[in-house]
Motif scaffolding. Structure first.
Motif, PDB file in Angstrom:
ATOM      1  N   SER A 204       0.844  -1.186   0.000  1.00  0.00           N
ATOM      2  CA  SER A 204       0.000   0.000   0.000  1.00  0.00           C
ATOM      3  C   SER A 204       0.884   1.242   0.000  1.00  0.00           C
ATOM      4  N   PRO A 205       0.456   2.324  -0.679  1.00  0.00           N
ATOM      5  CA  PRO A 205       1.266   3.532  -0.700  1.00  0.00           C
ATOM      6  C   PRO A 205       1.401   4.126   0.693  1.00  0.00           C
ATOM      7  N   PRO A 206       2.551   4.706   1.036  1.00  0.00           N
ATOM      8  CA  PRO A 206       2.696   5.427   2.301  1.00  0.00           C
ATOM      9  C   PRO A 206       1.708   6.578   2.365  1.00  0.00           C
ATOM     10  N   SER A 207       1.413   7.051   3.569  1.00  0.00           N
ATOM     11  CA  SER A 207       0.369   8.050   3.755  1.00  0.00           C
ATOM     12  C   SER A 207       0.681   9.381   3.081  1.00  0.00           C
ATOM     13  N   ALA A 246       1.657   1.609  -7.367  1.00  0.00           N
ATOM     14  CA  ALA A 246       0.795   0.579  -7.944  1.00  0.00           C
ATOM     15  C   ALA A 246      -0.033   1.200  -9.051  1.00  0.00           C
ATOM     16  N   ILE A 247      -0.395   0.372 -10.025  1.00  0.00           N
ATOM     17  CA  ILE A 247      -1.300   0.766 -11.102  1.00  0.00           C
ATOM     18  C   ILE A 247      -2.665   0.212 -10.735  1.00  0.00           C
ATOM     19  N   SER A 248      -3.657   1.078 -10.658  1.00  0.00           N
ATOM     20  CA  SER A 248      -4.948   0.685 -10.110  1.00  0.00           C
ATOM     21  C   SER A 248      -5.686  -0.288 -11.018  1.00  0.00           C
ATOM     22  N   ALA A 249      -6.553  -1.083 -10.397  1.00  0.00           N
ATOM     23  CA  ALA A 249      -7.423  -1.983 -11.141  1.00  0.00           C
ATOM     24  C   ALA A 249      -8.514  -1.167 -11.827  1.00  0.00           C
ATOM     25  N   LEU A 250      -8.944  -1.650 -12.994  1.00  0.00           N
ATOM     26  CA  LEU A 250     -10.048  -1.017 -13.725  1.00  0.00           C
ATOM     27  C   LEU A 250     -11.044  -2.085 -14.133  1.00  0.00           C
ATOM     28  N   ASP A 251     -12.294  -1.708 -14.223  1.00  0.00           N
ATOM     29  CA  ASP A 251     -13.274  -2.663 -14.737  1.00  0.00           C
ATOM     30  C   ASP A 251     -13.105  -2.774 -16.252  1.00  0.00           C
ATOM     31  N   LYS A 252     -13.885  -3.651 -16.861  1.00  0.00           N
ATOM     32  CA  LYS A 252     -13.694  -3.943 -18.280  1.00  0.00           C
ATOM     33  C   LYS A 252     -13.891  -2.707 -19.153  1.00  0.00           C
ATOM     34  N   ALA A 253     -14.933  -1.931 -18.879  1.00  0.00           N
ATOM     35  CA  ALA A 253     -15.215  -0.761 -19.707  1.00  0.00           C
ATOM     36  C   ALA A 253     -14.103   0.272 -19.598  1.00  0.00           C
ATOM     37  N   ARG A 285       8.681   0.291  -8.627  1.00  0.00           N
ATOM     38  CA  ARG A 285       8.900   1.210  -7.516  1.00  0.00           C
ATOM     39  C   ARG A 285       8.195   0.707  -6.264  1.00  0.00           C
ATOM     40  N   GLY A 286       7.038   0.085  -6.453  1.00  0.00           N
ATOM     41  CA  GLY A 286       6.279  -0.429  -5.327  1.00  0.00           C
ATOM     42  C   GLY A 286       6.967  -1.578  -4.615  1.00  0.00           C
ATOM     43  N   TRP A 287       7.664  -2.462  -5.380  1.00  0.00           N
ATOM     44  CA  TRP A 287       8.355  -3.576  -4.709  1.00  0.00           C
ATOM     45  C   TRP A 287       9.826  -3.275  -4.427  1.00  0.00           C
ATOM     46  N   GLY A 288      10.261  -2.067  -4.765  1.00  0.00           N
ATOM     47  CA  GLY A 288      11.587  -1.633  -4.340  1.00  0.00           C
ATOM     48  C   GLY A 288      12.727  -1.996  -5.259  1.00  0.00           C
TER      49      GLY A 288
END
Length: 474
Positions: A204-207, A246-253, A285-288
Motif C-alpha cells: 500500500s502507498p505510504p500516507s 501501484a497501477i490501479s485496477a479497472l473494470d472492463k469498460a 517502484r512499489g516492490w523496491g
C-alpha cells in the motif's frame, strides 16, 4: 485515473530507449525507501571423499554420482546475512549435470536447515540466442535461485553426475563446469517495512503519497526519484502517475477506454470488445527495484501473441509480505549473478494473487523478456513465485494469472483459448527459425524441455485459458 490519460503512445519495435526525466518540483522523502541489497560471491572448492560420500544418488540420473565424480562446495561457515542462494558458473552455454544442495543457518533461530536441493535450471530461462542480451559478454550459467529467508551461515555441496559412455563401458567420471560460485543475495530491507493490505498482502502507498487513482496534481507531491527510477516509472504513463507504487485496477469498460486513449497494442476494432479488466499491478517502484542495477533503456518486440506461465522454482517458504523482498532478490540474481540486462519475467504473481511489474518498459507494452529461451519475441512471461512440481498452486495465484492474461493479451487481440504461431529463436526443443504452433497461454515446458512451471501449475492451464477468455467476454 482519467486525470493521467494522455495522447497515444506509439509502440517501438526492438529498439532500446532511454527516457531521462528532470524533476523540477520540490521532492518529499523517498517512498518506502529500501536499503540497497548486496551479493556475496564465493568460489566453490574441491571437497574431500568424506563429503562426497554423504551425497545420495539423484533420482532421474542415468547413473548415480560415484567414485571419481567431481565434487565441489563449501564447508559450514559464517557469512554476512543473505536470503536467497544460487550457484553460477562461467560458461552460460555449459550445463551442470549433477546435484546441488545447500543448508543454511537462520538468523532468527540460529539453527541449521536440512539439506535442500537447488534446481539445476540449465539455461531454460534466458534470452534468445542472438538477442541483445546475449551480446553483453556478462552472461553466466546458473541454477535456479532458492529463497531461504534471512540467514547468516551456509554449507554447499555440488557433485557431478557420472555419465555412461556405452552399454558395456564403465561410467565416465562426471565433471562440473568451470568457475562454480555460490551467490548469496541480500534483497535489502524496506525502511520502514511496506504496509501490507490485510486481504492479499499487496503493498500500500505510504500516507504521504496520493493513492494510485488520485485525480489531483501529482506533480506537487511527487517523491524524489533517481533518473533510472524516473525512466522506469515514465514507461507506465499514462496508466499511472509518475512515481506510482501501484497501477490501479479497472473494470472492463474503463480498461478498454484506457487502452484506446493510450494506443496500447495498436488496438484493432475487432480487439476492443475483448480487453479484460485490468488487475491491480504493483510497480517496480512499489516492490523496491534498484533501477541502477539494470541496463538503461528498454527493448521491445512487435506484439504479444502468447503468454508463457512459469514458476520461479525458488521454493514456497515465503509469506506474502515477503514477496517484494523475494522479487528484489530474484532481480539481483538475474542481473548481478547471471548477467542479464534486467529481471527476466514480464510479470510476477505471489501466492496471495498480487500481480507485480517485472521487466521495466511499461506493463501495457510488448517488452522483450528473458523468460523462455527461443520464444521471448512476441510473447510475455508470467512467473508464479514458488515451486509447483509437487505443491499445488494457490487458487488466488491461478486466478491472478487469468486476470492478468485476460487484460494484457486482450490489448493485442489474442484469444486465451486459441493457438498461435511463434518462430523459434533457438532452444533445445525447436531449431532456430522453426514455426511452432502453441497455445496462446502456454507453460514454459511447451517451448523448452524443462519441468517448469511444475506439473501441478501446468495442470491448471486449461481452466486458466477458459477463465481468461471469459473475463475478456468471449
Amino acid at each position: 485515473m482519467r486525470g493521467f490519460l494522455a495522447s497515444s503512445i506509439g509502440v517501438v519495435t526492438a529498439a532500446a530507449l532511454a527516457v531521462p526525466l528532470a524533476l523540477s518540483t520540490p521532492a518529499l522523502a523517498e517512498a518506502a525507501p529500501v536499503t540497497p541489497g548486496s551479493t556475496q560471491s564465493l568460489p566453490l572448492v574441491p571437497l574431500g571423499p568424506s563429503a562426497a560420500a554423504r551425497i545420495p544418488g539423484v533420482p532421474g540420473m542415468s547413473t548415480s554420482p560415484g567414485p571419481g565424480a567431481e565434487t565441489r562446495g563449501l564447508t559450514p561457515r559464517d557469512v554476512t546475512t543473505f536470503s536467497l542462494v544460487g550457484v553460477v558458473w562461467d560458461d552460460a552455454t555449459a550445463e551442470l549435470g549433477g546435484r546441488v544442495q545447500v543448508r543454511t543457518r537462520s538468523v532468527a533461530t540460529g539453527t541449521w536447515s536440512a539439506w535442500q536441493d537447488v534446481d539445476t535450471h540449465n539455461g531454460e530461462h534466458a534470452a534468445d540466442p542472438g538477442a541483445v542480451e546475449r551480446g553483453t559478454g556478462r552472461l553466466r550459467g546458473a541454477t535456479a535461485p532458492l529463497w531461504v529467508g534471512p540467514s547468516d551461515g551456509v554449507e554447499v555441496r555440488v557433485q557431478a553426475e557420472n555419465t555412461a559412455t556405452g552399454r558395456r563401458a564403465a561410467a565416465r567420471p562426471g565433471r562440473l563446469p568451470a568457475g562454480l560460485r555460490i551467490e548469496l543475495v541480500d534483497p535489502g530491507a524496506a525502511q520502514p517495512p511496506s504496509a501490507a493490505d490485510g486481504k492479499n498482502g499487496a503493498i500500500s502507498p505510504p500516507s504521504h503519497l496520493p493513492p494510485d487513482d488520485d485525480k489531483g496534481d501529482v506533480a506537487a507531491t511527487l517523491p524524489a526519484m533517481s533518473m533510472e527510477a524516473s525512466e522506469s516509472s515514465s514507461a507506465n504513463l499514462p496508466h499511472a502517475p509518475l512515481g506510482a507504487l501501484a497501477i490501479s485496477a479497472l473494470d472492463k469498460a474503463d480498461s478498454t477506454a484506457d487502452a484506446v486513449l493510450a494506443g496500447d497494442g495498436r488496438l484493432t476494432a475487432a480487439a476492443r470488445p475483448y480487453i479484460g479488466p485490468r488487475p491491480r499491478i504493483v510497480t517496480r517502484r512499489g516492490w523496491g527495484a534498484d533501477e541502477s542495477l539494470r541496463e538503461p533503456g528498454f527493448v521491445y518486440t512487435s506484439t504479444v501473441k502468447a503468454a508463457f506461465v512459469h514458476h520461479t522454482a525458488s521454493g514456497n517458504n515465503y509469506a506474502c509480505a515477503d514477496a517484494p523482498a523475494v522479487l528484489r532478490s530474484l532481480y539481483r540474481y538475474h542481473v548481478v549473478s547471471e548477467g542479464w540486462r534486467d529481471f527476466g519475467y514480464n510479470f510476477a504473481v505471489d501466492r496471495c494473487g498480487t500481480v507485480y511489474e517485472g521487466r521495466a518498459g511499461g506493463v501495457a507494452k510488448p517488452v522483450l523478456g528473458a523468460h523462455t529461451m527461443g520464444f521471448n519475441a512476441d510473447s510475455m512471461g508470467v512467473a508464479v513465485i514458488g515451486t509447483y512440481s509437487s505443491t499445488a498452486p494457490p487458487k488466488a495465484a491461478v486466478d491472478a494469472v487469468a486476470r492478468l492474461t485476460a487484460w494484457k493479451l486482450g490489448l493485442f487481440g489474442a484469444d486465451p483459448r486459441a493457438k498461435t504461431t511463434l518462430r523459434s529463436g533457438g532452444g533445445n526443443l525447436y531449431k532456430k527459425g522453426t514455426n511452432v504452433k502453441l497455445n496462446v497461454i502456454s507453460g514454459h515446458r511447451d517451448g523448452f524441455a524443462t519441468e517448469c512451471p511444475g506439473r501441478l501449475l501446468y495442470n491448471q492451464l486449461p481452466p486458466t485459458r477458459t477463465a481468461s477468455a471469459k473475463l475478456q467476454g468471449r
